[in-house]
Enzyme design. Sequence first.
Site, short mmCIF file in Angstrom:
data_model
loop_
_atom_site.label_atom_id
_atom_site.label_comp_id
_atom_site.label_asym_id
_atom_site.label_seq_id
_atom_site.Cartn_x
_atom_site.Cartn_y
_atom_site.Cartn_z
N HIS A 156 0.84 -1.22 0.00
CA HIS A 156 0.00 0.00 0.00
C HIS A 156 0.87 1.26 0.00
CE1 HIS A 156 -3.23 -2.78 1.27
NE2 HIS A 156 -2.31 -3.25 2.10
N SER A 277 15.15 21.75 -16.19
CA SER A 277 13.98 22.58 -16.41
C SER A 277 14.43 23.89 -17.05
CB SER A 277 13.28 22.86 -15.08
OG SER A 277 12.53 24.06 -15.17
N LYS A 283 16.31 21.97 -10.96
CA LYS A 283 15.64 20.72 -11.31
C LYS A 283 16.52 19.71 -12.03
CE LYS A 283 11.33 20.29 -10.34
NZ LYS A 283 10.55 20.06 -11.45
N GLU A 290 9.92 8.63 -16.96
CA GLU A 290 8.53 9.05 -17.17
C GLU A 290 8.08 8.72 -18.59
OE1 GLU A 290 8.26 13.21 -16.12
OE2 GLU A 290 8.97 12.81 -14.09
#
Length: 461
Positions: A156, A277, A283, A290
């Site tokens: 979980h 970024s 970043k 992804e």
Amino acid sequence: MAQLWGGRFTKETDQLAADFNQSLGFDCRLFPQDVRGSKAHVKMLAKQGILTEKERDEILAGLTEIRRDVESGALSVSGDYEDVHSFVEAELIRRIGESGKKLHTGRSRNDQVAVDMRLYVRDEIDGTRKLLLGLMETIASIMEREQETYMPGFTHLQKAQPVTAAHHFGAYFEMFKRDLEHLKSLRKRMNVCPLGSGALAGTTYPLDREYTAALLGFDSACENSMDGVSDRDYLLEYLQALCVVMMHLSRLSEELILWNSNEYRFIELDDSYATGSSIMPQKKNPDIAELIRGKTGRVYGASYSLLVTMKGLPLAYNKDMQEDKELSFDAMDTAKDCICLMDGMLQSLTFRKDVMEASAMNGFANATDAADYLVRKGVPFRDAHGIIGSLVLHCIEKNCRMDELPLSEYRQVCEAFDEDLYEAISLKSCVERRTTKGAPGAMSEAVKNAKAYLREAASKE
Ligand code: ARG
């Protein structure tokens, strides 16, 4: 448009209709398979006395020359042709004349495209198996190296019990092993040759279909010619196999993204597999992971699309089946890229052992082990569960870890606790005590098995 038919037509095809109908723009990638299939067909025709040896030799030489010119870049597989089959035949006739016109004897584009596509998919399966093996090698070395990299295992997404990075990656090794086995069995089942099925009903020529099949490396010729030209099950199955590969890659990507986040900080992706970024200078984003997760949807789409295309088709060939190519090619390219990128990403990432270990210590992941400790002291498990539960609550209130709570406070709750508790709930012993097959304490055995599997698989490639 230069096409293979036209005798019964009195009008040119409408330009938009011709553009809509053509497949050369994407089936050009079947060119090597198309030449290979044609060569086998011609050899068989000559063996059966349907073509003379001279005709065979002229056709074979012509096809070899065309292939050489395409490979050298002197000839491009393009132009005003309906499809790759028309391109090759027209080019052959242009080069060698009369005997070229005999290439298509006893053959239809329906069995031709069926054999081309099957050869293509067979090559793809072999290529994908090699890439998967490479990825599994990388995972096996992580399993070997990270056996003392303690981390929380989750259920979980809540800290559950301590494991190691080796154990966690061992789970992915098993997933990719199943993928590999799936591909192996699919390759065996799909290795049947449709060539010689003709348009749908075989031919009146005395073809030796088993001979052509053997020349092309197939185990046999297909049993039914209507099935031969209209079967795309092997492609559906391959796409399905790629969907499962992608699902595995996507789950792993998801974990890498989480673990690379500022909150987890379990791993550091290498700069070569991250991006920045345009506005936020600090970043370092896990874009590659992804994208792998994102492209999974694209591969599922190809698989589902072909299922829908096929579901209403009456026997035998229908032009709808030309739609088996573009999305499938895209799915195959995508999956292969994703396997390679995942391999590179895993090879270059670093584990932050200290952070992983601290995380495993902090979240009461050793609570089950504390209960098991009491069981060893003679307390029934259900009572032990209740006792440890109340101590966890106590620790939460005091904002401390279980190993920071003094023995006196343990003993206030239960007399059975002793000094040896602290050793029993250390990460090292939580892991090392779990020695049942498949558990984190049995990883040296799992690593041995993984390596033996890879050695065996590599020797058969
Ligand atoms: N381009 C076609 C395909 O990909 C080749 C087969 C064409 N056959 C036909 N009868 N039109 O399916």
